[in-house]
Design a protein around this motif. Sequence first.
Motif, PDB file in Angstrom:
ATOM      1  N   THR A   1     -54.485 -29.240  24.390  1.00  0.00           N
ATOM      2  CA  THR A   1     -54.392 -27.800  24.673  1.00  0.00           C
ATOM      3  C   THR A   1     -55.735 -27.126  24.462  1.00  0.00           C
ATOM      4  O   THR A   1     -56.156 -26.293  25.276  1.00  0.00           O
ATOM      5  N   TRP A   2     -56.431 -27.484  23.379  1.00  0.00           N
ATOM      6  CA  TRP A   2     -57.765 -26.914  23.133  1.00  0.00           C
ATOM      7  C   TRP A   2     -58.683 -27.211  24.309  1.00  0.00           C
ATOM      8  O   TRP A   2     -59.376 -26.328  24.816  1.00  0.00           O
TER       9      TRP A   2
ATOM     10  N   VAL B   1     -51.912 -28.914  34.332  1.00  0.00           N
ATOM     11  CA  VAL B   1     -51.992 -29.587  33.032  1.00  0.00           C
ATOM     12  C   VAL B   1     -51.876 -31.101  33.221  1.00  0.00           C
ATOM     13  O   VAL B   1     -52.677 -31.866  32.684  1.00  0.00           O
TER      14      VAL B   1
ATOM     15  N   TYR C   1     -51.300 -33.119  20.967  1.00  0.00           N
ATOM     16  CA  TYR C   1     -51.011 -31.993  21.854  1.00  0.00           C
ATOM     17  C   TYR C   1     -51.967 -30.837  21.613  1.00  0.00           C
ATOM     18  O   TYR C   1     -52.414 -30.181  22.562  1.00  0.00           O
ATOM     19  N   ARG C   2     -52.314 -30.559  20.357  1.00  0.00           N
ATOM     20  CA  ARG C   2     -53.259 -29.473  20.075  1.00  0.00           C
ATOM     21  C   ARG C   2     -54.634 -29.775  20.647  1.00  0.00           C
ATOM     22  O   ARG C   2     -55.310 -28.886  21.171  1.00  0.00           O
TER      23      ARG C   2
ATOM     24  N   VAL D   1     -52.616 -23.182  31.543  1.00  0.00           N
ATOM     25  CA  VAL D   1     -51.647 -23.991  30.799  1.00  0.00           C
ATOM     26  C   VAL D   1     -50.201 -23.648  31.149  1.00  0.00           C
ATOM     27  O   VAL D   1     -49.285 -24.349  30.736  1.00  0.00           O
TER      28      VAL D   1
END
Length: 73
Positions: A37-38, A53, A33-34, A47
């Motif tokens: 997101t990055w 997304v 997930y990180r 986002v």
Amino acid sequence: MAIDGPAGSGKTTVSRALAERLAVDRLDTGAMYRALTWWLLEHEVDVSDPAAVAGQAVWHSLEIGTDPGEQRV
């Protein structure tokens, strides 16, 4: 098996040690997930817009390793 709990509670440490001891793969969904997101933030995707997304997530390949001894995204 899933391990859940609040941030900073040791989930990663415990799951890595358990996977190594049991000789099983480990999927770090938090890292997954990180990473997504990055990427979204780097490409200025809103986002807070679920459709934006989801639309971007479908089109991009994300590879994540499952070796508990070596995290790779």
